[in-house]
Each structure stands twice: as C-alpha cells, then as structure tokens.
Design an enzyme around this catalytic site. Structure first.
Site, short mmCIF file in Angstrom:
data_model
loop_
_atom_site.label_atom_id
_atom_site.label_comp_id
_atom_site.label_asym_id
_atom_site.label_seq_id
_atom_site.Cartn_x
_atom_site.Cartn_y
_atom_site.Cartn_z
N ASN A 10 43.18 25.48 3.73
CA ASN A 10 44.32 24.53 3.34
C ASN A 10 45.52 24.98 3.33
O ASN A 10 45.99 25.90 2.41
CB ASN A 10 43.84 23.74 2.07
CG ASN A 10 44.74 22.68 1.50
OD1 ASN A 10 45.61 22.21 2.51
ND2 ASN A 10 44.72 22.25 0.45
N LYS A 12 48.25 23.54 3.37
CA LYS A 12 49.51 22.80 2.63
C LYS A 12 50.67 22.68 3.46
O LYS A 12 50.65 22.47 4.69
CB LYS A 12 49.61 23.48 1.04
CG LYS A 12 48.26 23.69 0.59
CD LYS A 12 48.39 23.80 -1.06
CE LYS A 12 47.08 24.10 -1.54
NZ LYS A 12 46.93 24.35 -2.81
N HIS A 95 42.76 15.83 -2.69
CA HIS A 95 43.16 17.12 -3.41
C HIS A 95 43.81 16.76 -4.69
O HIS A 95 44.55 15.78 -4.66
CB HIS A 95 44.00 17.96 -2.26
CG HIS A 95 44.39 19.21 -2.83
ND1 HIS A 95 45.07 19.54 -3.60
CD2 HIS A 95 43.65 20.26 -2.46
CE1 HIS A 95 45.13 20.99 -3.96
NE2 HIS A 95 44.17 21.52 -3.23
N GLU A 97 46.71 18.11 -5.69
CA GLU A 97 47.95 17.72 -5.74
C GLU A 97 48.21 16.21 -5.05
O GLU A 97 49.55 16.00 -5.58
CB GLU A 97 48.45 18.92 -4.52
CG GLU A 97 48.16 20.32 -4.95
CD GLU A 97 48.44 21.59 -4.08
OE1 GLU A 97 48.32 21.08 -3.17
OE2 GLU A 97 47.85 22.60 -4.64
N GLU A 167 37.32 22.11 -7.00
CA GLU A 167 38.41 22.96 -7.26
C GLU A 167 39.07 22.68 -8.60
O GLU A 167 39.82 21.58 -8.84
CB GLU A 167 39.64 22.50 -6.44
CG GLU A 167 39.26 22.53 -4.73
CD GLU A 167 40.11 22.49 -4.13
OE1 GLU A 167 40.25 23.91 -3.22
OE2 GLU A 167 41.12 21.81 -4.04
N GLY A 173 45.99 28.09 -7.09
CA GLY A 173 47.46 28.64 -6.91
C GLY A 173 47.75 29.50 -7.95
O GLY A 173 49.03 29.90 -8.10
N SER A 213 41.94 30.04 -6.02
CA SER A 213 42.18 31.32 -6.00
C SER A 213 41.14 32.11 -5.41
O SER A 213 40.76 33.14 -5.78
CB SER A 213 42.69 31.66 -7.24
OG SER A 213 43.80 31.13 -7.71
P1 PGA Z 1 44.36 28.41 -3.53
O1 PGA Z 1 44.17 26.84 -3.40
O2 PGA Z 1 43.51 29.03 -2.83
O3 PGA Z 1 45.76 28.60 -3.40
O4 PGA Z 1 43.94 28.44 -5.30
C1 PGA Z 1 43.29 26.14 -3.12
C2 PGA Z 1 43.48 24.75 -2.76
O5 PGA Z 1 44.48 24.07 -3.35
O6 PGA Z 1 42.50 24.04 -1.91
#
Ligand code: PGA
Length: 249
Positions: A10, A12, A95, A97, A167, A173, A213
C-alpha cells in the site's frame, strides 16, 4: 485447505512518478514464488505507468479507494467502473486512514464494496481496532461489527471476491507490530465469524491478511500463522529490497 499467500503493498500518498516507475521496475524483476500473489496498491495517477513497468509479470494492481457511485458530478473522485476500464483488478476499501480522515463509515463501505464488486473488482477490505479499544478488551467485538456492517450483507459468491485485511490501527506506521499470537488470535476469530455466517468451506477459502508495521524481519513469523494468509504492507512496500524480502517470506 492450502491458500495462496498474498503480499500486498500500500503505497499510500507517496512517491513521484519517476520513483513509482523505478520501484515497480525493481519489483518486476523479483522471482515470485508460485504460491504467492503480489499486489501493488498504487496512487491512481500512476496506475498506467506501473502497469507498463510490471507488464509480463504476475503482479496485480490495486487502487487505494473508489467512490460508491459509478459516475456523476463528484469532482475529484474516481469510480469503480473507471478502474475496471483500466484493467485494475483490486481496490483497497476501508483503510483506517480513510475511515478516520475521510469519515468513512461501515455503511458507506458496504456501498463502496457493492459498487466495486458490481464492476468485477476484487476488494481488499480493511478492518482493525484503535489502541483504546484493544486495551478495553473490545477488539474482537469491534472488528466483528466492522465486518457485519461492511461485508456480511454479501452473498457467499460475492464474498469470495473479497480479501480481508486485519490492520490494528496501533500497529500502522508506528513500528509496533502485533505479535504473531495477537495476529493469529484475531485472524482465527475472523475466520470463525466467516464460518458461522457462510459455512466452513467459504471461510476456508477466504484470505485474511495482516497489516501494521510488517517488515522483512517479522514477515515470515507472522505469515507462518495458521490463519494469516499474507500481509498488507505500507512503509516497507516503498523500498524494493524490503518488499522483495517480504514477498519471499
Ligand atoms: P505500515 O502500514 O506497514 O506502514 O504499518 C500498513 C497499512 O497501512 O496498510
């Protein structure tokens, strides 16, 4: 039941066009194991470029969102039919976010899911709890509600075109990864919910990815859990070497 592993990136809102093309070209040279599906969640504007960069490989592309309507006066939005017309196979929906910054509710996500499936897209449907919810011990109930309200109106046939990504928000993140036990516990619960609603055959076929992560150093341990069918990877999917290591894990 042997399920293929999925390594989904992803990206982003990251990378310039040149960086996106370079990353895709580097990934295109990876020897992808037979039992692994690689999906790149790229920004809309680079879809065509990334498609060219990976042509001739088995890598698939995902968009990171789509609108719930198929067309119309929605300035700045992208529809599922547009994505399908560009030969995009997957779309990431829900997601955390998007849920948080764009106030996407379970009800809206149910609509987006219907629209995406109606256009032949496969949906990577994200769910997961924030830290206070986990600390209160309500994480399983929270994810259950997200799935019941976002997905469980679907028929078993439609559900087979959905990949679930668990997630935990506290792991996204942050560098803090769920332990493999925490991941497996939730994935087992999700599969049990699927089994109760749709039966064991359907539940056994469904892919449930872990996200939060994921790194080269923890991917194989996470992915070796019984109900963890791969990962949805943010930060580490932006570095070709790291994502290749995760694909191979
Ligand atoms: P990350 O993000 O691997 O940077 O923690 C995962 C995601 O948001 O899909």
């Amino acid at each position: 039941m042997i399920r293929k592993k999925i390594a989904a990136g992803n990206w982003k809102m990251n990378n310039t066009q040149a960086e996106a093309i370079q990353l895709a070209r580097q990934l295109a040279t990876t020897q992808i194991p037979e039992d692994t599906l690689v999906i790149l969640g790229v920004p809309f504007v680079y879809i065509k470029d990334v498609q060219s960069a990976i042509s001739g490989t088995n890598i698939e592309i995902a968009a990171q969102n789509c609108h719930q309507e198929l067309s119309g006066a929605f300035t700045g939005e992208i529809s599922a039919s547009m994505l399908a017309s560009m030969d995009v196979k997957y779309v990431i929906l829900g997601h955390s976010e998007r849920r948080e910054y764009f106030e996407e509710s379970n009800e809206l996500l149910a609509k987006k899911t219907n629209t995406a499936l109606s256009q032949g897209l496969k949906v990577i449907f994200c769910c997961g709890e924030a830290l206070p919810v986990r600390e209160a011990g309500s994480h399983v109930a929270h994810v259950k509600t997200q799935l019941e309200e976002g997905l469980f109106h679907l028929s078993a046939d439609d559900l087979k075109n959905v990949v679930i990504a668990y997630e935990p928000i506290w792991a996204i993140g942050t560098g803090v990864t769920a332990s493999s036990d925490q991941a497996q516990e939730m994935h087992r619960e999700i599969r049990a919910l699927l089994s109760n609603k749709y039966g064991t055959d359907t539940a056994d076929q469904m892919h449930i990815l872990y996200g939060g992560s994921v790194k080269p150093g923890n991917a194989s341990e996470l992915f070796s859990q019984l109900d963890v069918d791969g990962g949805l990877v943010g930060g580490a999917s932006l570095k070709a070497e790291d994502f290749k290591a995760i694909i191979l894990a």
